[in-house]
Design an enzyme around this catalytic site. Sequence first.
Site, PDB file in Angstrom:
ATOM      1  N   HIS A 200       8.177   5.368   0.857  1.00  0.00           N
ATOM      2  CA  HIS A 200       7.058   5.324   1.790  1.00  0.00           C
ATOM      3  C   HIS A 200       6.610   6.723   2.182  1.00  0.00           C
ATOM      4  O   HIS A 200       5.454   6.943   2.506  1.00  0.00           O
ATOM      5  CB  HIS A 200       7.407   4.451   2.992  1.00  0.00           C
ATOM      6  CG  HIS A 200       7.439   3.009   2.596  1.00  0.00           C
ATOM      7  ND1 HIS A 200       8.601   2.362   2.269  1.00  0.00           N
ATOM      8  CD2 HIS A 200       6.437   2.140   2.370  1.00  0.00           C
ATOM      9  CE1 HIS A 200       8.314   1.134   1.890  1.00  0.00           C
ATOM     10  NE2 HIS A 200       7.009   0.974   1.942  1.00  0.00           N
ATOM     11  N   GLU A 442       6.957  -9.624  -4.725  1.00  0.00           N
ATOM     12  CA  GLU A 442       7.659  -8.348  -4.891  1.00  0.00           C
ATOM     13  C   GLU A 442       9.161  -8.533  -5.073  1.00  0.00           C
ATOM     14  O   GLU A 442       9.922  -7.581  -5.062  1.00  0.00           O
ATOM     15  CB  GLU A 442       7.337  -7.382  -3.743  1.00  0.00           C
ATOM     16  CG  GLU A 442       7.327  -7.970  -2.367  1.00  0.00           C
ATOM     17  CD  GLU A 442       6.854  -6.997  -1.293  1.00  0.00           C
ATOM     18  OE1 GLU A 442       6.599  -5.819  -1.577  1.00  0.00           O
ATOM     19  OE2 GLU A 442       6.759  -7.438  -0.135  1.00  0.00           O
ATOM     20  N   ASP A 466       8.279  -2.728  -4.861  1.00  0.00           N
ATOM     21  CA  ASP A 466       9.516  -3.479  -4.677  1.00  0.00           C
ATOM     22  C   ASP A 466       9.855  -4.309  -5.900  1.00  0.00           C
ATOM     23  O   ASP A 466      11.018  -4.415  -6.284  1.00  0.00           O
ATOM     24  CB  ASP A 466       9.414  -4.376  -3.435  1.00  0.00           C
ATOM     25  CG  ASP A 466       9.688  -3.575  -2.173  1.00  0.00           C
ATOM     26  OD1 ASP A 466      10.666  -2.816  -2.164  1.00  0.00           O
ATOM     27  OD2 ASP A 466       8.910  -3.683  -1.214  1.00  0.00           O
ATOM     28  N   CYS A 513      -1.031  -4.377  -5.335  1.00  0.00           N
ATOM     29  CA  CYS A 513      -1.232  -3.396  -4.266  1.00  0.00           C
ATOM     30  C   CYS A 513      -0.111  -2.349  -4.229  1.00  0.00           C
ATOM     31  O   CYS A 513      -0.083  -1.500  -3.354  1.00  0.00           O
ATOM     32  CB  CYS A 513      -1.370  -4.070  -2.905  1.00  0.00           C
ATOM     33  SG  CYS A 513       0.115  -4.934  -2.390  1.00  0.00           S
TER      34      CYS A 513
END
Length: 589
Positions: A200, A442, A466, A513
Amino acid sequence: MPDETNHPETTLQGIPASPGIAMAPVYVVARGFSAPDVYPIHDEHVEAERERFRAAVELTKNQLRELQDRLDHLSHTRESGIFEAHVMLLEDKAVYDRVLRAIGERKQNAEFVFYAVMQTFLEAMRRIPDEYLRERTADIEDVSERLLRNFRTGGAPRKPHPDEEQHILVAYDLSPSDTVSLDRNHILGFATEQGSANSHTAILARAFGVPAIVGVEDAVMDITALTPAILDGYSGKIILHPTDQTRARYDKILEEKKKIRSELESHRAEATTTIDGREITLSANIELEHELPLARHSGAKGIGLYRTEYLLLNGGEIPGECEQAEVYSRIVRAMKPNLVIMRTLDAGGDKLPAEPLTEPEPNPFLGWRGIRVSLARPAMFREQLRAILRASAHGKVAIMFPLVSGLSEVWRARDAVRTCMDELEKEGVPFDRTIPIGAMIEVPSAALCADLLAPEVDFFSIGTNDLIQYTVAADRVNPHVASLYRPTHPAVIRLIRRTIDAACDNGIPTAVCGEMAGDITLTPLLIGLGVEELSVGPQLVPRVGQAIRSLSHAECAAMADEALKCSRSSRICELSLDIARARYGHLLD
Ligand code: PEP
Ligand code: MG
């Protein structure tokens, strides 16, 4: 800053995390006990710095002995021996001599050299498989902290004022919240030892347009503060003491990138349709409200992923329903008439937990994260769902659940939405009853059961960040397994195809995404596999948009069929790259 020293140019290789180039002196910070300031010293001050170190060690030892005496008077338990162990550590010749030597070699202030040496030492300790020894790191941190404090009382250091205000940050690691709070006027880019391109932290760096590289081994120890440097976020390098020729080369690269950017911007209002007429929705991922102007300016058709955890877990208390509703409504109004897909809280993993955990999780990525947390905290979930529903009265909104691993989670989450709808209706609060509800795919179990999930939702959005890590069992933030983390692994693309097929059979669309959506070398593959929507960081929208406009869907589909038969990820990558090169080679980094 011109490099007037005679240092040779050196290049350290890391992993590209956020594209861009930064040229500035380096600012080094590390982790654990608080990092002291760092500054270069002249040859004639080396001895004085060594003396400061010796004095700080003596002072610390005296304090520890006093503490130990006091404890001995109070008790005779073995705890009193703890300070003795601290003194022994300070007397350890290996550390002591190394610091004295390194002051002369690194030509930096004594406290920083001590700090850097201890960091390496601690790192080695943490790797020891003996739990008892590993736990002793706390003692070392404690005694180091005390010694650093004593430097401050041992005479004022000669700290020069750097004449440069802007820096490249070099750190052991940066958390997502460190990254959010970076002062972007002064930090032009960063390099970290830890992390990976899909953490992240890297995602945020890209969102903010801050060039970044990760996985630079021993950066904190090896890079001297204030060294002039060039950070190349495209190739993942940091070049120390760059020569004039290197600087000139980078000036040219910057010029070219600027040209490409302005060319891309001139197309941003155009539809994202392939040359043979397949429409691909291109939307933006956002983490924070202040990214909205950039998202709107980028030409994105809406928000394909709003990571609400950056609002909910912003350090203090989780904001209540009204505060959340206000923020969500502002975002929806700003993006009107386009859709905003709000993902419910995705806490845990490498993000902050939703609440302080009494024990650290042994496997955070396999633990309490995503929809699991929301389902376990119905009151918190209810507040978020009500807030999202209230925002749906102001424009087009969809709800999306993160980390779905099976059908029952979708049922329970949908039930929670229905209950909130009934409540709001009774209260006379306006909202959109037809609000679409989607599941993130995911986790491999979700992809494999996509045919069971599809009838229960209105759309799928594949979270490749993920999905890849869980499919190939390689942690997305661990640089040691970064080479295994491959978006084009045959298993990953098969799961993507399977998800899309299930969605098609049930008449619902599939988006991607994850970060894979923003990698234009893979746009041909994703479009070929049948993805109908791509959601990417706002900075990447113009480039991905131009890639889509340059592609033929038929050509991509034929290539994807071939890719699905390949056994090696490198071959799959090549197949996609061949089309990307032929269609928009000038856009590739
Ligand atoms: C993903 O996993 O691909 C995703 C988009 O979610 P996040 O990166 O926030 O985990
Ligand atoms: Mg995810």
